[in-house]
Design a protein around this motif. Structure first.
Motif, mmCIF file in Angstrom:
data_model
loop_
_atom_site.group_PDB
_atom_site.id
_atom_site.type_symbol
_atom_site.label_atom_id
_atom_site.label_comp_id
_atom_site.label_asym_id
_atom_site.label_seq_id
_atom_site.Cartn_x
_atom_site.Cartn_y
_atom_site.Cartn_z
ATOM 1 N N ASP A 85 11.933 55.882 -20.058
ATOM 2 C CA ASP A 85 10.556 55.089 -20.622
ATOM 3 C C ASP A 85 9.557 55.582 -20.652
ATOM 4 O O ASP A 85 8.745 54.510 -20.739
ATOM 5 N N ALA A 86 9.263 54.809 -19.370
ATOM 6 C CA ALA A 86 8.227 54.774 -18.814
ATOM 7 C C ALA A 86 6.888 56.265 -18.820
ATOM 8 O O ALA A 86 6.907 56.996 -18.815
ATOM 9 N N ALA A 87 5.701 55.402 -20.348
ATOM 10 C CA ALA A 87 4.807 56.898 -20.649
ATOM 11 C C ALA A 87 3.987 55.519 -21.298
ATOM 12 O O ALA A 87 3.944 54.223 -21.045
ATOM 13 N N GLU A 88 2.913 56.246 -21.438
ATOM 14 C CA GLU A 88 2.027 55.666 -22.726
ATOM 15 C C GLU A 88 2.634 55.556 -23.990
ATOM 16 O O GLU A 88 2.649 56.872 -24.681
ATOM 17 N N TYR A 89 1.870 54.522 -24.979
ATOM 18 C CA TYR A 89 2.958 53.863 -25.957
ATOM 19 C C TYR A 89 1.478 53.616 -27.078
ATOM 20 O O TYR A 89 0.711 53.079 -26.357
ATOM 21 N N PHE A 90 1.557 54.350 -28.331
ATOM 22 C CA PHE A 90 0.229 54.523 -29.003
ATOM 23 C C PHE A 90 0.900 53.787 -30.088
ATOM 24 O O PHE A 90 1.445 54.495 -31.206
ATOM 25 N N CYS A 91 -0.011 52.126 -30.982
ATOM 26 C CA CYS A 91 1.270 52.016 -32.237
ATOM 27 C C CYS A 91 -0.760 52.962 -33.010
ATOM 28 O O CYS A 91 -1.426 52.781 -32.615
ATOM 29 N N VAL A 92 0.038 53.548 -33.752
ATOM 30 C CA VAL A 92 -0.750 53.813 -34.716
ATOM 31 C C VAL A 92 -0.902 53.210 -36.573
ATOM 32 O O VAL A 92 0.455 53.514 -37.055
ATOM 33 N N LEU A 104 -4.586 59.465 -38.951
ATOM 34 C CA LEU A 104 -4.294 59.198 -37.912
ATOM 35 C C LEU A 104 -5.364 58.006 -37.286
ATOM 36 O O LEU A 104 -5.938 58.229 -36.652
ATOM 37 N N THR A 105 -5.013 56.617 -37.793
ATOM 38 C CA THR A 105 -6.233 55.657 -36.706
ATOM 39 C C THR A 105 -4.560 55.240 -35.351
ATOM 40 O O THR A 105 -3.840 53.888 -35.220
#
Lengths: 116, 114
Positions: A85-92, A104-105
């Motif tokens: 699960d190690a990664a970069e996560y983006f809320c959009v 998308l923002t």
């Protein structure tokens, strides 16, 4: 104008413990909300999306998120973290439209570190 | 089927050079988006096509940036007279028509301007 704020730039958890990545949104319209994940040197992948159906959304790899309009939040959770699960996560956020696609923002991202 | 592909994957340009970045969307996808992702940041919207029509170019940072999709399939993002601040990863995404459809992202083109 629509925007999202990811409250933590970096989160570190131990393998097997719960994950919580926080996101607040702002939108003038009824929003669609997403979480995307970006592994190093790989493309963005959709984890889950909310589009005004059920407020609790289940995604891939055991992730889920709950849309709370009163709190303008869309936090991402997982009961038990895995090393992968190690990664970069983006809320959009995307403003809902009747027929056309919408830009998308993205938030600034939360880097999830998983330790043994 | 194949996903979104982008070429080149890496591009180094000297300041002042022109560059062209290509995006091949998923076959049949009506909508195509370009985003710019600076180091350590989230992607930012540049422009959007529905078929061959460019419906939104509000995110293009300057008139040095130009995008086209002449036949409603492949798209090219062109940057003229590149500057160091143009260094970023340029992402292309495609989707079916409609706001609720997922955008599928390509691997990106990493542009470095020296």
């Amino acid at each position: 104008a629509q925007s999202v704020t990811q409250l933590d730039s970096h989160v570190s958890v131990s393998e097997g413990t719960p994950v919580l990545l926080r996101c607040n949104y702002s939108s003038s319209y009824s929003p669609s909300l997403f979480w995307y994940v970006q592994h190093p040197n790989k493309g963005l992948q959709l984890l889950l999306k909310y589009t005004s159906a059920a407020t609790l959304v289940k995604g891939i790899n055991g992730f889920e998120a709950e849309f709370k309009k009163s709190e303008t939040s869309f936090h991402l959770t997982k009961p038990s973290a895995h090393m992968s699960d190690a990664a970069e996560y983006f809320c959009v956020v995307s403003d809902t439209d009747t027929g056309t696609a919408s830009k998308l923002t993205f938030g600034t991202g939360t880097r999830l570190q998983v330790t043994l | 089927g194949a996903g979104v592909s982008q070429s080149p994957r890496y591009k180094v340009a000297k300041r002042g050079q022109d560059v062209a970045l290509r995006c091949d969307p998923i076959s049949g996808h009506v909508s195509l988006f370009w985003y710019q992702q600076a180091l350590g940041q989230g992607p930012e919207f540049l422009t959007y096509f529905q078929n061959e029509a460019q419906l939104d170019k509000s995110g293009l940072p300057s008139d040095r940036f130009f995008a086209e999709r002449p036949e409603g399939s492949v798209s090219t993002l062109k940057i003229q007279r590149t500057q160091q601040e143009d260094s970023a990863v340029y992402l292309c995404a495609s989707s079916q028509a409609g706001a609720s459809y997922e955008q599928y992202f390509g691997p990106g083109t990493r542009l470095t301007v020296t």
